[in-house]
Design an enzyme around this catalytic site. Structure first.
Site, PDB file in Angstrom:
ATOM      1  N   LYS A 169       0.863  -1.185   0.000  1.00 39.89           N
ATOM      2  CA  LYS A 169       0.000   0.000   0.000  1.00 39.89           C
ATOM      3  C   LYS A 169       0.897   1.232   0.000  1.00 39.89           C
ATOM      4  O   LYS A 169       1.160   1.837   1.042  1.00 39.89           O
ATOM      5  CB  LYS A 169      -0.949  -0.038   1.200  1.00 39.89           C
ATOM      6  CG  LYS A 169      -2.171   0.857   1.017  1.00 39.89           C
ATOM      7  CD  LYS A 169      -3.249   0.512   2.012  1.00 39.89           C
ATOM      8  CE  LYS A 169      -4.301   1.578   2.131  1.00 39.89           C
ATOM      9  NZ  LYS A 169      -5.011   1.901   0.921  1.00 39.89           N
ATOM     10  N   GLU A 172      -9.214  -5.123  -9.357  1.00 40.25           N
ATOM     11  CA  GLU A 172      -9.918  -4.336  -8.334  1.00 40.25           C
ATOM     12  C   GLU A 172     -10.227  -2.963  -8.910  1.00 40.25           C
ATOM     13  O   GLU A 172      -9.828  -2.664 -10.038  1.00 40.25           O
ATOM     14  CB  GLU A 172      -9.046  -4.212  -7.082  1.00 40.25           C
ATOM     15  CG  GLU A 172      -7.703  -3.533  -7.340  1.00 40.25           C
ATOM     16  CD  GLU A 172      -6.787  -3.486  -6.126  1.00 40.25           C
ATOM     17  OE1 GLU A 172      -7.267  -3.607  -4.984  1.00 40.25           O
ATOM     18  OE2 GLU A 172      -5.569  -3.326  -6.341  1.00 40.25           O
TER      19      GLU A 172
HETATM   20  N1  PXG Z   1      -7.805  -1.561  -3.346  1.00 42.99           N
HETATM   21  C1  PXG Z   1      -7.065  -0.439  -3.418  1.00 42.99           C
HETATM   22  C2  PXG Z   1      -6.214  -0.206  -4.594  1.00 42.99           C
HETATM   23  C3  PXG Z   1      -7.116   0.500  -2.361  1.00 42.99           C
HETATM   24  O1  PXG Z   1      -6.390   1.598  -2.417  1.00 42.99           O
HETATM   25  C4  PXG Z   1      -8.729  -0.918  -1.221  1.00 42.99           C
HETATM   26  C5  PXG Z   1      -8.613  -1.815  -2.288  1.00 42.99           C
HETATM   27  C6  PXG Z   1      -9.608  -1.258  -0.060  1.00 42.99           C
HETATM   28  O2  PXG Z   1      -8.834  -1.692   1.052  1.00 42.99           O
HETATM   29  P1  PXG Z   1      -9.355  -1.542   2.552  1.00 42.99           P
HETATM   30  O3  PXG Z   1      -8.314  -2.166   3.381  1.00 42.99           O
HETATM   31  O4  PXG Z   1      -9.497  -0.051   2.793  1.00 42.99           O
HETATM   32  O5  PXG Z   1     -10.651  -2.247   2.626  1.00 42.99           O
HETATM   33  C7  PXG Z   1      -7.948   0.253  -1.242  1.00 42.99           C
HETATM   34  C8  PXG Z   1      -7.994   1.244  -0.112  1.00 42.99           C
HETATM   35  C9  PXG Z   1     -10.024   6.887  -1.551  1.00 42.99           C
HETATM   36  C10 PXG Z   1      -9.089   5.989  -0.827  1.00 42.99           C
HETATM   37  O6  PXG Z   1      -9.829   8.112  -1.507  1.00 42.99           O
HETATM   38  C11 PXG Z   1      -9.159   4.637  -1.019  1.00 42.99           C
HETATM   39  C12 PXG Z   1      -8.258   3.789  -0.366  1.00 42.99           C
HETATM   40  C13 PXG Z   1      -7.334   4.310   0.456  1.00 42.99           C
HETATM   41  C14 PXG Z   1      -7.272   5.653   0.639  1.00 42.99           C
HETATM   42  C15 PXG Z   1      -8.149   6.513   0.009  1.00 42.99           C
HETATM   43  O7  PXG Z   1     -10.980   6.392  -2.170  1.00 42.99           O
HETATM   44  N2  PXG Z   1      -8.379   2.485  -0.653  1.00 42.99           N
END
Ligand code: PXG
Length: 254
Positions: free
Chosen positions: A120, A153
């Site tokens: 991440k 995704e």
């Molecule tokens: N895939 C990706 C590429 C992400 O960045 C998720 C899946 C979901 O993961 P979690 O652990 O949060 O269920 C993410 C996380 C936004 C934003 O502004 C999105 C994420 C992180 C920060 C900001 O939409 N996504």
């Protein structure tokens, strides 16, 4: 590297999982976080308290710190950690009730042997290029395929489908982030005796799904009703999506 975390009712949701993922991401790029996981968890809670927030979106960032120009990370000897507690704009409430329209992006997800999507990192250009495609197409989100053409995704969310009462989502090996909301939804589904399959999906699988939804810390659980202008199922959020979302919200407040 970074984490996006939420607190609900003054409690940080799945804090340990987020801290673990942050340390795994840092480990993956040979970045040593200058504190223990427990110190990091404590610092996150302390920041939340100091800012007087109960329902927040928490952004934790670890950088390599200051250094000289050039690529050698050893020139940045002292990593920096900062923690932001704020609000994050969700999709409009109306879309949680009526569902989201998405497209398939032509920008593919990073190859796992180049920059693994499990890391991440704040290098989000890959996702941002797909997001721009979505915005250009007049929708808010795009699904990205991997280097093999299978569904990976969305730009900041994981994706699920429902077909004939079973839940499907791409496996981690498809080159995706191991979403913490994704794990929670899988756990909830298993608890409801809904069969869960982590298997490769094609665009066609999305088109013929009965239901589709996205999961993420920011978006939580949001139904998808159109993909590439094709209607998914009956064009309304489905019953299994609603049931899983309801239980997810219950758990966040538990
Ligand atoms: N895939 C990706 C590429 C992400 O960045 C998720 C899946 C979901 O993961 P979690 O652990 O949060 O269920 C993410 C996380 C936004 C934003 O502004 C999105 C994420 C992180 C920060 C900001 O939409 N996504």
């Amino acid at each position: 590297m970074f984490e996006g975390i939420r607190s609900y009712n003054n409690k940080v949701f799945r804090l340990e999982r987020h801290v673990r993922r942050l340390f795994d991401s840092a480990n993956g790029i040979r970045l040593t976080i200058p504190m223990t996981p427990q110190e990091m968890a404590d610092a996150i809670v302390a920041t939340l308290r100091a800012n007087g927030m109960t329902d927040a979106y928490i952004r934790v960032v670890v950088t390599r710190g200051e250094g000289t120009l050039g690529l050698d990370p050893n020139r940045c000897p002292k990593p920096n950690v900062f923690i932001i507690t704020d609000k994050i704009p969700l999709y409009p409430q109306e879309l949680y009730e009526n569902g989201l329209d998405i497209i398939t992006a032509s920008t593919m997800r990073n190859h796992p042997n180049a920059l693994n999507p499990r890391l991440k990192s704040l290098n989000y250009l890959n996702n941002i290029l797909a997001k721009i495609e979505a915005i250009d197409a007049g929708v808010l989100e795009a699904v990205m395929l991997n280097h093999l053409g299978f569904v990976a995704e969305c730009t900041g969310d994981n994706i699920f489908t429902v077909r004939e009462g079973r839940l499907f989502t791409p496996p981690i090996a498809a080159g995706i982030l191991e979403g913490i909301t994704r794990d929670e939804i899988i756990d909830i589904a298993r608890g409801f005796n809904i069969p869960v399959r982590e298997e490769s999906l094609t665009r066609h699988d999305l088109y013929v799904a009965d239901e589709c939804f996205l999961t993420g810390t920011a978006a939580e659980v949001i139904p998808v009703v159109r993909i590439d202008k094709r209607t998914v199922g009956i064009g309304k959020p489905g019953p299994i999506t609603k049931r899983l979302a309801e239980e997810f919200h219950r758990r966040t407040r538990a």
